[in-house]
Write a protein that holds these residues in place. Structure first.
Motif, short mmCIF file in Angstrom:
data_model
loop_
_atom_site.label_atom_id
_atom_site.label_comp_id
_atom_site.label_asym_id
_atom_site.label_seq_id
_atom_site.Cartn_x
_atom_site.Cartn_y
_atom_site.Cartn_z
N ASN A 261 55.86 122.75 76.50
CA ASN A 261 55.57 121.70 75.57
C ASN A 261 56.45 121.77 74.27
OD1 ASN A 261 54.10 120.54 77.47
ND2 ASN A 261 51.90 121.20 76.45
N ALA A 262 56.56 123.19 73.83
CA ALA A 262 57.24 123.27 72.46
C ALA A 262 58.36 123.11 72.62
CB ALA A 262 56.97 124.73 71.91
N ALA A 263 59.07 123.54 73.84
CA ALA A 263 60.65 123.40 74.02
C ALA A 263 61.03 122.16 74.41
CB ALA A 263 60.91 124.40 75.25
N GLU A 264 60.20 121.21 74.84
CA GLU A 264 60.45 119.42 75.18
C GLU A 264 60.49 119.00 73.90
OE1 GLU A 264 57.33 118.80 78.01
OE2 GLU A 264 58.53 119.47 79.81
N ALA A 265 59.22 119.34 73.11
CA ALA A 265 59.43 118.93 71.71
C ALA A 265 60.52 119.10 70.65
CB ALA A 265 57.96 119.25 70.86
N ARG A 266 61.12 120.26 71.13
CA ARG A 266 62.24 120.72 70.15
C ARG A 266 63.44 119.80 70.74
NH1 ARG A 266 64.86 122.02 66.04
NH2 ARG A 266 66.47 123.52 66.12
N ILE A 267 63.32 119.95 71.92
CA ILE A 267 64.54 119.06 72.73
C ILE A 267 64.66 117.72 71.87
CG2 ILE A 267 65.52 117.88 74.88
CD1 ILE A 267 64.59 120.62 76.07
N ARG A 268 63.24 116.89 72.11
CA ARG A 268 63.03 115.56 71.42
C ARG A 268 63.96 115.45 70.06
NH1 ARG A 268 58.49 115.78 74.55
NH2 ARG A 268 57.21 116.32 72.46
N ASP A 269 63.32 116.48 69.27
CA ASP A 269 63.53 116.50 67.92
C ASP A 269 65.17 116.57 67.97
OD1 ASP A 269 61.05 116.34 67.24
OD2 ASP A 269 60.81 118.64 66.76
N LEU A 270 65.97 117.59 68.59
CA LEU A 270 67.27 117.92 68.44
C LEU A 270 67.85 116.48 68.90
CD1 LEU A 270 67.65 121.25 69.77
CD2 LEU A 270 68.06 120.67 67.41
N LYS A 271 67.49 115.75 69.99
CA LYS A 271 68.08 114.57 70.33
C LYS A 271 68.03 113.43 69.55
CE LYS A 271 67.58 114.97 75.52
NZ LYS A 271 67.07 114.19 76.56
N ALA A 272 66.88 113.50 68.51
CA ALA A 272 66.84 112.55 67.45
C ALA A 272 67.72 112.93 66.31
CB ALA A 272 65.35 112.44 66.93
N GLU A 273 67.89 114.06 66.13
CA GLU A 273 68.82 114.55 65.02
C GLU A 273 70.20 114.37 65.36
OE1 GLU A 273 69.70 116.54 61.26
OE2 GLU A 273 68.07 115.36 61.99
N VAL A 274 70.58 114.35 66.70
CA VAL A 274 71.94 114.31 66.95
C VAL A 274 72.26 112.63 66.83
CG1 VAL A 274 73.34 114.23 69.07
CG2 VAL A 274 72.29 116.00 68.58
N ALA A 275 71.15 111.89 67.38
CA ALA A 275 71.44 110.29 67.20
C ALA A 275 71.61 110.13 65.64
CB ALA A 275 70.25 109.60 67.74
N ARG A 276 70.78 110.57 64.89
CA ARG A 276 70.83 110.52 63.29
C ARG A 276 72.25 110.87 62.65
NH1 ARG A 276 70.59 112.67 58.42
NH2 ARG A 276 70.14 114.77 59.55
N LEU A 277 72.55 112.07 63.17
CA LEU A 277 73.86 112.35 62.65
C LEU A 277 75.14 111.83 63.17
CD1 LEU A 277 73.44 116.24 62.88
CD2 LEU A 277 73.33 114.99 60.81
N THR A 278 75.12 111.29 64.43
CA THR A 278 76.06 110.32 64.95
C THR A 278 75.91 109.07 64.29
OG1 THR A 278 75.81 111.36 67.19
CG2 THR A 278 76.75 109.22 66.85
N ALA A 279 74.96 108.43 64.01
CA ALA A 279 74.87 107.24 63.01
C ALA A 279 75.43 107.58 61.74
CB ALA A 279 73.41 106.67 63.02
#
Length: 120
Positions: free
Chosen positions: A64-82
């Motif tokens: 669960n912690a790893a999945e939450a981290r993956i979600r956070d990283l995907k959101a960060e990638v989207a934010r940085l891309t934007a």
């Protein structure tokens, strides 16, 4: 026909003699030893099962912690891309064929609003 382990056969024999009321004193002691061994085995197996349950809970928590981290990283990638799009229109055109939420350029904003692919 299934064969039982010798101790199981011996236990069945002793229990049968106990129920018929013909158990000898020496057989009583044998029965008591077998029952104690079974009890010890049951306690050991219960302890192992509790340990396995703990390991499974730890694994699920880590997953669960790893999945939450993956979600956070995907959101960060989207934010940085934007965020790159605010730096240069060329970056917007270079880095995403699909519209990115938060991209301030009209090309992405229009495509996001219409749901169509952006055009150059």
């Amino acid at each position: 026909m299934t064969t039982q382990p010798p101790e199981a056969e011996r236990l069945q024999h002793l229990l049968d003699r106990l129920l018929r009321g013909v158990l000898l004193p020496a057989e009583r002691e044998q029965l008591a030893v077998l029952v104690r061994e079974l009890e010890a085995r049951a306690h050991t197996e219960a302890a192992v099962a509790r340990g396995n349950l703990g390991v499974a809970k730890d694994f699920m928590a880590a997953t669960n912690a790893a999945e939450a981290r993956i979600r956070d990283l995907k959101a960060e990638v989207a934010r940085l891309t934007a965020g790159q799009c605010t730096h240069a229109l060329a970056m917007c055109e270079q880095h995403h064929a699909k519209p990115v939420a938060g991209c301030p350029y009209p090309r992405c904003r229009a495509a996001t609003a219409t749901g169509r692919a952006p055009t150059a």
